[in-house]
Enzyme design. Structure first.
Site, PDB file in Angstrom:
ATOM      1  N   ASP A  42      -3.624  -4.435  -3.546  1.00  0.00           N
ATOM      2  CA  ASP A  42      -3.525  -5.835  -3.923  1.00  0.00           C
ATOM      3  C   ASP A  42      -3.338  -5.928  -5.438  1.00  0.00           C
ATOM      4  O   ASP A  42      -3.586  -4.962  -6.171  1.00  0.00           O
ATOM      5  CB  ASP A  42      -4.804  -6.560  -3.483  1.00  0.00           C
ATOM      6  CG  ASP A  42      -4.784  -8.032  -3.825  1.00  0.00           C
ATOM      7  OD1 ASP A  42      -3.798  -8.710  -3.467  1.00  0.00           O
ATOM      8  OD2 ASP A  42      -5.746  -8.514  -4.458  1.00  0.00           O
ATOM      9  N   ASP A  44      -3.762  -9.437  -7.717  1.00  0.00           N
ATOM     10  CA  ASP A  44      -4.682 -10.355  -8.384  1.00  0.00           C
ATOM     11  C   ASP A  44      -6.125  -9.926  -8.144  1.00  0.00           C
ATOM     12  O   ASP A  44      -6.578  -9.826  -7.005  1.00  0.00           O
ATOM     13  CB  ASP A  44      -4.485 -11.786  -7.873  1.00  0.00           C
ATOM     14  CG  ASP A  44      -3.126 -12.348  -8.256  1.00  0.00           C
ATOM     15  OD1 ASP A  44      -2.848 -12.402  -9.466  1.00  0.00           O
ATOM     16  OD2 ASP A  44      -2.352 -12.714  -7.359  1.00  0.00           O
ATOM     17  N   ASP A 245      -9.825  -6.961  -3.309  1.00  0.00           N
ATOM     18  CA  ASP A 245     -11.046  -7.545  -3.866  1.00  0.00           C
ATOM     19  C   ASP A 245     -11.540  -8.734  -3.056  1.00  0.00           C
ATOM     20  O   ASP A 245     -12.563  -9.317  -3.393  1.00  0.00           O
ATOM     21  CB  ASP A 245     -10.805  -7.997  -5.305  1.00  0.00           C
ATOM     22  CG  ASP A 245      -9.852  -9.193  -5.376  1.00  0.00           C
ATOM     23  OD1 ASP A 245      -8.736  -9.102  -4.816  1.00  0.00           O
ATOM     24  OD2 ASP A 245     -10.217 -10.220  -5.972  1.00  0.00           O
TER      25      ASP A 245
END
Length: 373
Positions: A42, A44, A245
């Site tokens: 990922d 961001d 996250d």
């Protein structure tokens, strides 16, 4: 026996799964990057936050490539074309090709291309990445300004910092008239270098209030982005690790595709979110940041009676209710102190099991987590 008290630990779910035992030898005391030849990362909150790189992310991903790992970046942020995202990553010091970036806009465009004739008109709501993805699969993107005069077959809605009320209104009108509605993702929030901003899910919710129907969501937590990633990497799902996250998108998407998941604590979800996670959203691996990729990883193993062991330490739940805590005991020949992340990994395993058995409440489990050093 040396002993200390606190709380925490990791895993795919609250119990030791057969898959965990089958692959424990590859993840115990060797770096994760040696265990998984394919990495789906990922962006961001993992690689960058707004304009700033997350500490250690660039150096660790570079080292992973040098180690031989193949890497694809998969993001729910649909606002930018892959080439623009690639330039941003190269600006941070990473080496990659544009095709190494997979966006939810591309997943949405490919989904629509399977159902619509070539050249079909699709309202593109969001940043430039939405229109770019539609063009790449042979569909005709239509702007909000041109929408009233177009015969729209579908709406592809992705995130864009400059999305207007006019664009959301045109999406609602098209959907009410029978156009297919595809949302690239439904993340309610977006981490930035200034804080947390409303994400595409918030904008999708605004349209949903007007049309009283649900869109088809193609990004995380669905499996499509991860399936596209394995095709790009040339790996199997079993040999590919999903890194993120956010539990409800990154971990859920990796699990939906059949992958193990690594959760890093550099973005949205922290230890309290992890301990509250339902079984299907519990990642197998936990790291403070991406340095976990190159560090020896001691995966906790169940020792019976609710105890979990890792790297010479055992975690056990003692007390009950609001007085519940985790006791950490080392073997007699263990000289190393247990780190906070080691405590966290053990405690999560112990607390997930206790939650599943109804021995503690979620609030009590959160209170039993170790204090971050």
């Amino acid at each position: 026996m040396a002993q200390t008290s606190s709380t925490q630990g990791p895993a795919r779910d609250g119990s030791a799964s057969q898959q965990e035992h089958q692959t424990a030898s590859r993840s115990d005391r060797q770096p994760l990057v040696a265990a998984y030849p394919g990495l789906v990362c990922d962006l961001d909150g993992v690689v960058y936050r707004g304009a700033s790189a997350v500490p250690h992310a660039v150096s660790e991903l570079t080292a992973a490539r040098e180690h031989g790992a193949r890497l694809v970046f998969a993001t729910n942020n649909a606002s930018r074309p892959p080439a623009v995202v690639g330039d941003i990553l190269r600006g941070h010091g990473l080496t990659l090709e544009d095709r190494d970036v997979l966006t939810s806009s591309l997943a949405g465009a490919r989904h629509l291309a399977e159902q619509l004739p070539e050249g079909a008109a699709v309202l593109a709501v969001g940043g430039p990445g939405v229109a770019d993805a539609l063009e790449s699969v042979g569909l005709r993107p239509v702007s909000a300004q041109d929408a009233p005069e177009a015969d729209l077959a579908a709406v592809l809605q992705g995130y864009g910092a400059d999305v207007t009320a006019t664009a959301l209104g045109e999406a609602a009108y098209a959907i009410q008239a029978g156009a297919q509605w595809v949302a690239t993702n439904d993340d309610l929030t977006l981490p930035t270098d200034r804080g947390v901003a409303p994400g595409n899910g918030s904008l999708v919710a605004a349209v949903r209030l007007a049309v009283q129907t649900d869109p088809t969501v193609v990004g995380k937590p669905g499996p499509l982005l991860y399936e596209l990633a394995t095709q790009q990497l040339g790996t199997t799902v079993e040999s590919t690790l999903g890194i993120g996250d956010r539990l409800e998108t990154d971990t859920a998407g990796a699990h939906a595709a059949g992958m193990d998941a690594l959760h890093v604590l550099t973005g949205v979800h922290g230890p309290a979110d992890l301990v509250r996670a339902p079984r299907e959203l519990r990642p197998r691996y936990i790291g403070v940041d991406l340095r976990v990729l190159s560090e020896p990883y001691a995966e906790p193993e169940q020792a019976g009676d609710g105890r979990w062991m890792a790297d010479g330490w055992t975690g056990t739940l003692v007390g009950e209710g609001g007085s519940a805590r985790i006791s950490y005991e080392s073997s007699a020949d263990s000289a190393d102190e247990i780190s906070w992340i080691g405590q966290l990994r053990l405690a999560l395993k112990v607390l997930w099991g206790a939650l599943d058995q109804g021995l503690v409440t979620e609030d009590e489990a959160v209170a039993a987590l170790p204090s971050q050093q």
